[in-house]
Design a protein around this motif. Structure first.
Motif, mmCIF file in Angstrom:
data_model
loop_
_atom_site.group_PDB
_atom_site.id
_atom_site.type_symbol
_atom_site.label_atom_id
_atom_site.label_comp_id
_atom_site.label_asym_id
_atom_site.label_seq_id
_atom_site.Cartn_x
_atom_site.Cartn_y
_atom_site.Cartn_z
ATOM 1 N N THR A 219 42.547 36.461 48.369
ATOM 2 C CA THR A 219 42.013 37.506 48.807
ATOM 3 C C THR A 219 41.379 37.347 50.115
ATOM 4 N N ASP A 220 41.068 38.579 50.599
ATOM 5 C CA ASP A 220 40.544 38.325 52.061
ATOM 6 C C ASP A 220 39.061 38.346 51.912
ATOM 7 N N PHE A 221 38.378 37.976 50.876
ATOM 8 C CA PHE A 221 36.947 38.155 50.711
ATOM 9 C C PHE A 221 36.319 37.312 51.636
ATOM 10 N N PHE A 222 36.778 35.830 51.877
ATOM 11 C CA PHE A 222 36.415 34.899 52.727
ATOM 12 C C PHE A 222 36.605 35.090 54.175
ATOM 13 N N VAL A 223 37.475 36.007 54.481
ATOM 14 C CA VAL A 223 37.773 36.446 55.695
ATOM 15 C C VAL A 223 36.711 37.440 56.307
ATOM 16 N N LYS A 224 36.682 38.583 55.507
ATOM 17 C CA LYS A 224 35.865 39.588 55.828
ATOM 18 C C LYS A 224 34.455 39.333 55.434
ATOM 19 N N ARG A 225 34.187 38.898 54.365
ATOM 20 C CA ARG A 225 32.707 38.687 53.891
ATOM 21 C C ARG A 225 32.423 37.395 53.322
ATOM 22 N N PRO A 226 32.516 36.485 54.488
ATOM 23 C CA PRO A 226 32.370 34.979 53.765
ATOM 24 C C PRO A 226 30.905 34.898 53.197
ATOM 25 N N LEU A 227 29.934 35.141 53.973
ATOM 26 C CA LEU A 227 28.636 34.849 53.782
ATOM 27 C C LEU A 227 27.995 35.432 52.252
ATOM 28 N N SER A 228 28.311 36.810 51.991
ATOM 29 C CA SER A 228 28.018 37.414 50.804
ATOM 30 C C SER A 228 28.695 36.910 49.560
ATOM 31 N N SER A 229 29.907 36.910 49.842
ATOM 32 C CA SER A 229 31.076 36.152 48.974
ATOM 33 C C SER A 229 30.686 34.998 48.470
ATOM 34 N N GLY A 230 30.246 34.048 49.422
ATOM 35 C CA GLY A 230 30.003 32.598 49.313
ATOM 36 C C GLY A 230 28.500 32.815 48.420
ATOM 37 N N ILE A 231 27.658 33.554 48.764
ATOM 38 C CA ILE A 231 26.462 33.589 47.962
ATOM 39 C C ILE A 231 26.424 34.132 46.518
ATOM 40 N N ILE A 232 27.310 35.072 46.503
ATOM 41 C CA ILE A 232 27.549 35.467 44.968
ATOM 42 C C ILE A 232 28.247 34.322 44.217
ATOM 43 N N ILE A 233 29.195 33.661 44.622
ATOM 44 C CA ILE A 233 29.906 32.747 43.964
ATOM 45 C C ILE A 233 28.764 31.746 43.666
#
Lengths: 333, 82
Positions: A219-233
Motif C-alpha cells: 500500500t502507499d500508507f508509508f509513502v503518503k502517511r509514514p508518521l501516522s501509519s508508523g505510530i498506529i502500527i
C-alpha cells in the motif's frame, strides 16, 4: 472538505470500530463452539454468554453500512458493487449464524443440534475473514475508471495482503472471543480458553509483523502517511504486548480491552491511510475523494441532528443490556 | 411486490430510471449467482421453519425439550400443598 464531511468520515470509522470490537468477540465465541468446546454442555455455556448480545452487536455493521449509504453514497455504491460477491458471501455467513441460535434451541435430536452448531461455526468464520479481505483490498490500488466504477480483478481482491488480512482479523476475533469467554464463564472452559490464548498470542505477534510488512510493501500508507501509519502500527504492537501481559497475569478485563483495542487500531490504520480518499485507484486521478463521494450538506446536517438525539438513547439501552447480563455463565449440564 | 412492479421504469419517479441505476460493475453472472443462492438459502430456511413449526405443534407447549418447558411451573409456598 466541510466539517460535517470529516465528522461523518470519523463516525464511520467509529461505527466500524464498534462493530469489530463488539461483534468480534461474538465471532470468536462462535468459532470457539467448535474449536474450544468439547461437548454440547460447553457449547450451550458458550452460546449463553453471547445470547443476549450478538444481535445488538451485529446492528453496528448494519448501521455502519447504512451510515455509509446515507453519508457517502458514492463510496457505498462503488465499494459494494465492486466487491459484490464478497459482500454477498458475508451476508450468507451472517444469515447462517443468525438462524443457528434459534434452530439449535428448537432441535430435538443431538444430530439436529450438531447441524446448527456447525452453521454457527461456519457463520462465525466467514464474515470476519471476508470483511478482513475487503478492508485490506480497499487500501491497495484498485482499478477504478473515470466514472467511479470499481472493476476489481480477482488478483486485486485475493492477494497476499488480503488473505493475510482476512486471517489476521479472524485470528484477532478468535482471541478476542477467548478473552470474552475468560471473562464470562467459570470452570473448565475458562481455563482452556486461557491456555489457548497463551499459545495464540505468539501466532499473533508473527502475524502482526507479516501484516505490517505487507502494508509497507503493498500500500502507499508509508509513502503518503509514514508518521501516522508508523505510530498506529506501533500502537497495535503495544496493544498486543499489553494483551500478552494481561493474559500472563490472568487479568480478564484488561485482556478483553487490549484485544479490542488491537482490532480498533487496525480499523484506525485503514481509515487513517485512506484519508482524504475513500477509494484508492491505480491512476491517482481516479481515486475517490471524501469531498467527491459525500452526500449533500443538507443530508449530513439532518443525519447529524438525528444521531445526536438518538445515539445516546441507543447507547444507554445497549450498555444496560450488558449490565443486566454481567454475571458469569456457570457450567451447564 | 405492488410497489416494486408499480414503480417500473422509475427508481426515483420522474428523475431516474432503473436503466440508469444499474451498476456497471456487477456482471450478469454475479447477479445470477447471488439470486440463486438467495433462493436456495431462503427455501432451506423456510423448509426448516415449517419443519420446526410442525414439530412444536405436535409436541405442544409444555413438552420437555421445548423452549417453554418449565416456565409455568408453580412452586408451592412453604408448608402449602402443591
Amino acid at each position: 472538505m466541510s466539517p460535517l464531511q470529516l465528522l461523518w468520515f470519523l463516525l464511520l470509522a467509529v461505527l466500524f470500530i464498534g462493530f469489530f470490537v463488539l461483534e468480534g468477540f461474538d465471532f470468536g465465541v462462535g468459532m470457539a463452539t467448535r474449536l474450544l468446546a468439547k461437548n454440547e454442555g460447553e457449547r450451550k455455556q458458550l452460546v449463553a454468554t453471547i445470547g443476549p448480545h450478538w444481535d445488538g452487536n451485529e446492528v453496528w455493521l448494519i448501521t455502519a453500512g447504512g451510515a455509509m449509504f446515507a453519508s457517502y453514497p458514492l463510496w457505498y455504491a462503488s465499494l459494494f458493487s465492486g466487491f459484490y460477491i464478497l459482500f454477498f458471501l458475508v451476508l450468507v455467513g451472517l444469515i447462517l449464524r443468525g438462524v443457528s441460535f434459534e434452530f439449535a434451541a428448537h432441535a430435538q435430536s443431538q444430530r439436529g443440534r450438531d447441524i446448527w452448531r456447525w452453521a454457527l461455526f461456519v457463520g462465525s468464520v466467514i464474515p470476519p475473514f471476508l470483511l478482513g479481505m475487503i478492508f485490506t483490498a480497499i487500501i491497495q490500488p484498485l482499478t477504478i475508471d473515470g466514472k467511479m466504477d470499481i472493476y476489481a480483478s480477482l488478483g486485486e481482491q485475493v492477494n497476499l495482503l488480503t488473505i493475510v488480512g482476512g486471517v489476521a482479523v479472524t485470528l484477532m476475533c478468535f482471541m478476542h472471543g477467548l478473552n470474552f469467554i475468560r471473562l464470562k464463564t467459570t470452570g473448565a472452559l475458562r481455563l482452556r480458553a486461557w491456555a489457548y490464548n497463551r499459545i495464540l498470542i505468539w501466532v499473533l505477534y508473527a502475524g502482526a509483523v507479516v501484516f505490517a510488512l505487507l502494508v509497507y510493501v503493498s500500500t502507499d500508507f508509508f509513502v503518503k502517511r509514514p508518521l501516522s501509519s508508523g505510530i498506529i502500527i506501533g500502537l497495535i504492537v503495544l496493544a498486543i504486548v499489553c494483551e500478552h501481559f494481561a493474559i500472563l497475569k490472568d487479568r480478564e478485563g484488561l485482556s478483553l480491552i487490549t484485544s479490542g483495542s488491537a482490532l480498533a487500531l487496525v480499523v484506525i490504520l485503514i481509515f487513517n491511510g485512506l484519508f482524504p480518499r475513500v477509494l484508492i485507484a491505480k491512476e491517482a486521478v481516479n481515486s475517490l475523494l471524501i469531498t467527491q463521494a459525500s452526500a449533500s450538506n443538507l443530508t449530513l446536517t439532518i443525519m447529524t441532528g438525528v444521531t445526536v438525539v438518538l445515539l445516546p438513547i441507543a447507547l444507554a439501552y445497549f450498555i444496560w443490556a450488558y449490565v443486566v447480563f454481567h454475571k458469569r455463565v456457570p457450567e451447564l449440564s | 411486490m405492488i410497489t416494486e412492479l408499480g414503480r417500473y421504469p422509475w427508481t426515483v419517479y420522474g428523475l431516474y430510471t432503473i436503466q440508469d441505476a444499474i451498476s456497471a460493475t456487477t456482471t450478469a453472472g454475479q447477479l445470477w449467482f447471488s439470486n440463486i443462492a438467495y433462493l436456495l438459502i431462503f427455501s432451506l430456511l423456510g423448509g426448516v421453519m415449517v419443519y420446526f413449526s410442525h414439530q412444536n405443534l405436535v409436541l405442544g407447549p409444555d413438552a420437555p425439550g421445548t423452549l417453554n418447558y418449565g416456565i409455568d411451573e408453580i412452586t408451592p409456598l412453604e408448608g402449602q400443598p402443591s
